[in-house]
Design an enzyme around this catalytic site. Sequence first.
Site, short mmCIF file in Angstrom:
data_model
loop_
_atom_site.label_atom_id
_atom_site.label_comp_id
_atom_site.label_asym_id
_atom_site.label_seq_id
_atom_site.Cartn_x
_atom_site.Cartn_y
_atom_site.Cartn_z
N THR A 1 0.80 -1.52 -0.13
CA THR A 1 0.25 0.30 0.37
C THR A 1 1.23 0.90 0.09
OG1 THR A 1 -0.27 0.33 2.30
CG2 THR A 1 -1.59 -1.46 1.12
N ARG B 1 4.03 2.35 -2.35
CA ARG B 1 4.39 2.43 -3.48
C ARG B 1 4.90 1.32 -4.96
NH1 ARG B 1 2.23 6.99 -2.55
NH2 ARG B 1 3.28 9.36 -2.62
N GLU C 1 0.61 4.04 -12.91
CA GLU C 1 -1.22 4.34 -11.91
C GLU C 1 -1.20 5.72 -12.60
OE1 GLU C 1 -0.61 5.13 -8.21
OE2 GLU C 1 0.13 3.08 -7.77
N HIS D 1 -5.50 2.01 -5.23
CA HIS D 1 -4.60 3.52 -5.25
C HIS D 1 -5.22 4.59 -3.90
CE1 HIS D 1 -0.41 6.22 -4.89
NE2 HIS D 1 -1.38 6.08 -3.32
N ILE D 2 -6.53 3.54 -3.40
CA ILE D 2 -7.20 4.44 -2.10
C ILE D 2 -7.16 4.15 -0.58
CG2 ILE D 2 -9.60 4.08 -4.31
CD1 ILE D 2 -10.33 1.40 -2.49
N SER E 1 -5.47 6.33 1.15
CA SER E 1 -6.63 7.52 2.26
C SER E 1 -7.63 7.51 1.61
CB SER E 1 -5.21 8.94 2.39
OG SER E 1 -4.72 8.88 0.70
C1 8YV Z 1 -2.99 9.64 -1.56
C2 8YV Z 1 -0.68 8.94 -1.19
O1 8YV Z 1 -4.06 9.13 -1.85
O2 8YV Z 1 -0.43 10.69 0.59
C3 8YV Z 1 -0.01 9.66 -0.15
O3 8YV Z 1 1.49 9.68 -0.09
O4 8YV Z 1 0.40 7.93 -2.35
C4 8YV Z 1 -1.48 9.13 -1.66
O5 8YV Z 1 -2.07 8.57 0.27
C5 8YV Z 1 -2.35 10.93 -2.97
O6 8YV Z 1 -0.52 11.37 -2.57
C6 8YV Z 1 -3.61 12.31 -2.95
O7 8YV Z 1 -2.26 13.29 -3.10
#
Ligand code: 8YV
Length: 320
Positions: free
Chosen positions: A237, A239, A268, A286-287, A289
């Site tokens: 989760t 990179r 992505e 990539h969800i 957050s």
């Molecule tokens: C985000 C992320 O969705 O915070 C990070 O580094 O990869 C993700 O949680 C994304 O970057 C939102 O800008």
Amino acid sequence: MAKPKLLITRKLRDGVEARAARDYEVTLNPSDRLLTEAELIEACRKVDAVLPCHSERFSAEVIAAIGPGLKIIANHSVGTDHVDLAAAKAAGVVVTNTPDVLSDATAEIAMLCMLGAARRGAEGDAMIRAGKWDFWSPAFMVGRQVTGKRLGILGMGRVGQVVADRGRGFGMEVHYHNRRRLPAHLEKGAVFHETMESLLAVSDVLSLHCPTTPESVGIINARTLAMLPDRAILVNTARGALVDESALVAALRSGKLFAAGLDVFRTEPGGNPEIAALPNVFLLPHIGSATEETRDAMGARALDNLDAYFAGREPGDRVA
Ligand code: 8YV
């Protein structure tokens, strides 16, 4: 006093955009279309500050092309691998991120990926949706249980520590490798491994939580996958760049890995079609957050950093 000019590159939560519009002369992106590099440079030339996501790349060339007007890149992300921090620093551009506020949401997605992979969640879901669930027996869709297994955490930062807590809740034995050993009150009985190799050897489930740096790109590859216990589960989760995806496909095909749960990919948006064609993967776009609560908090944190900067204070989350 004139309000500072702020570019927000992507669609944020309504409340976050309203706060930004109250305090800044803001340029929004209501269509949420990803700007081309040329559009990003052009738009950044017109503002004092930019609030981007990890979807906008600020390479040394982009930072140089923007020129001296831009004062601060206040990221809406904890990861900053999309920004050349050394180039920003050299150009006198302040860079901030949004740590802490996304740890719980990302840890939830790590557990979803872990359980989805271990219990064959995607396979079962796809079968029912396709109208192909026509059989049941005790031998049907048998997965691997995570309870009692060893959870290896590579990178025991903020997110890694919450994943460790969630893993304990599932009765897992937590092991980790980190640049520095954590103090006992944060370690909470987790077993520290001096080397990544030592961690890999005991990781029935390996979950990646380290940042992408030149040293960590491709850290999960044919050599390191071979060090895992047979039939291990990989969770990513963090990179996509941490993983050599060809080696991952080979390990999933051979059965060296039982399954993988992935929220991030080298490409992505899009992902990897070879990975997506495998039955033993649980995949998300990539969800990590992407919850209402965390998006609100990330937006607020990025704006807090901007407010501090423009009030002449040191932003709390300065990384360059
Ligand atoms: C985000 C992320 O969705 O915070 C990070 O580094 O990869 C993700 O949680 C994304 O970057 C939102 O800008």
